[in-house]
Write a protein that holds these residues in place. Structure first.
Motif, short mmCIF file in Angstrom:
data_model
loop_
_atom_site.label_atom_id
_atom_site.label_comp_id
_atom_site.label_asym_id
_atom_site.label_seq_id
_atom_site.Cartn_x
_atom_site.Cartn_y
_atom_site.Cartn_z
N GLU A 19 10.31 11.69 -14.79
CA GLU A 19 9.36 11.91 -15.88
C GLU A 19 8.40 10.73 -16.04
N ILE A 20 8.90 9.51 -15.92
CA ILE A 20 8.04 8.32 -16.00
C ILE A 20 7.02 8.35 -14.87
N THR A 21 7.46 8.66 -13.68
CA THR A 21 6.56 8.71 -12.52
C THR A 21 5.50 9.79 -12.70
N LYS A 22 5.92 10.97 -13.11
CA LYS A 22 4.98 12.07 -13.30
C LYS A 22 3.97 11.75 -14.40
N ASN A 23 4.45 11.21 -15.50
CA ASN A 23 3.54 10.85 -16.60
C ASN A 23 2.53 9.80 -16.16
N TYR A 24 2.98 8.81 -15.43
CA TYR A 24 2.07 7.76 -14.97
C TYR A 24 0.99 8.35 -14.08
N LEU A 25 1.38 9.20 -13.15
CA LEU A 25 0.40 9.78 -12.24
C LEU A 25 -0.62 10.66 -12.96
N TYR A 45 -8.66 4.22 -6.80
CA TYR A 45 -7.41 4.71 -6.23
C TYR A 45 -6.55 3.54 -5.76
N LEU A 46 -7.16 2.54 -5.14
CA LEU A 46 -6.42 1.37 -4.67
C LEU A 46 -5.78 0.62 -5.83
N LYS A 47 -6.52 0.42 -6.92
CA LYS A 47 -5.96 -0.25 -8.09
C LYS A 47 -4.80 0.57 -8.67
N SER A 48 -4.99 1.88 -8.78
CA SER A 48 -3.93 2.74 -9.30
C SER A 48 -2.71 2.72 -8.39
N TRP A 49 -2.93 2.73 -7.08
CA TRP A 49 -1.81 2.69 -6.14
C TRP A 49 -1.03 1.38 -6.26
N ASN A 50 -1.73 0.26 -6.37
CA ASN A 50 -1.07 -1.03 -6.52
C ASN A 50 -0.26 -1.09 -7.82
N ASP A 51 -0.82 -0.56 -8.90
CA ASP A 51 -0.08 -0.51 -10.17
C ASP A 51 1.15 0.38 -10.05
N PHE A 52 1.00 1.52 -9.38
CA PHE A 52 2.12 2.44 -9.18
C PHE A 52 3.20 1.79 -8.32
N ALA A 53 2.80 1.07 -7.29
CA ALA A 53 3.77 0.38 -6.43
C ALA A 53 4.54 -0.65 -7.24
N MET A 54 3.88 -1.35 -8.15
CA MET A 54 4.56 -2.33 -9.00
C MET A 54 5.54 -1.63 -9.94
N LEU A 55 5.13 -0.51 -10.50
CA LEU A 55 6.01 0.26 -11.39
C LEU A 55 7.26 0.71 -10.65
N THR A 56 7.10 1.27 -9.46
CA THR A 56 8.27 1.74 -8.72
C THR A 56 9.17 0.59 -8.27
N THR A 57 8.58 -0.56 -7.96
CA THR A 57 9.38 -1.73 -7.59
C THR A 57 10.22 -2.19 -8.78
N LEU A 58 9.63 -2.23 -9.96
CA LEU A 58 10.38 -2.64 -11.15
C LEU A 58 11.49 -1.64 -11.48
N LEU A 59 11.20 -0.35 -11.35
CA LEU A 59 12.23 0.65 -11.60
C LEU A 59 13.35 0.58 -10.57
N GLN A 60 12.99 0.31 -9.32
CA GLN A 60 14.00 0.17 -8.26
C GLN A 60 14.90 -1.03 -8.56
N ARG A 61 14.33 -2.13 -9.01
CA ARG A 61 15.13 -3.31 -9.36
C ARG A 61 16.06 -3.01 -10.53
N MET A 62 15.58 -2.20 -11.47
CA MET A 62 16.43 -1.81 -12.59
C MET A 62 17.63 -1.01 -12.09
N PHE A 63 17.40 -0.08 -11.15
CA PHE A 63 18.50 0.71 -10.61
C PHE A 63 19.49 -0.16 -9.82
N VAL A 64 19.00 -1.15 -9.09
CA VAL A 64 19.89 -2.06 -8.36
C VAL A 64 20.76 -2.82 -9.35
#
Length: 75
Positions: A19-25, A45-64
């Motif tokens: 839901e977080i990912t879908k809402n962000y997109l 698009y490049l700025k949005s992609w970089n922001d999205f990559a940071m979001l997913t990295t932070l969420l991945q660290r939370m899951f770890v």
């Protein structure tokens, strides 16, 4: 592996992540890119992609972190 509280919270956590990912997109990326043209759409698009990559990295660290602390035998 079983979670320490022995409840299956994984599907709720995955649904939250989805839901977080879908809402962000749809609420951030699409409006930001829509209405742009030429090189500006690529830079938006490049700025949005970089922001999205940071979001997913932070969420991945939370899951770890959650895996390491809240799952039995995850070490």
């Amino acid at each position: 592996m079983h979670q320490c509280d022995s409840k299956d919270n994984g599907k709720h956590l995955f649904a939250y992540y989805k839901e977080i990912t879908k809402n962000y997109l749809f609420e951030v990326v699409v409006p930001h890119v829509r209405g742009q043209n030429g090189d500006t759409v690529l830079s938006a698009y490049l700025k949005s992609w970089n922001d999205f990559a940071m979001l997913t990295t932070l969420l991945q660290r939370m899951f770890v972190y959650l895996d390491r602390l809240y799952l039995k035998g995850a070490n």
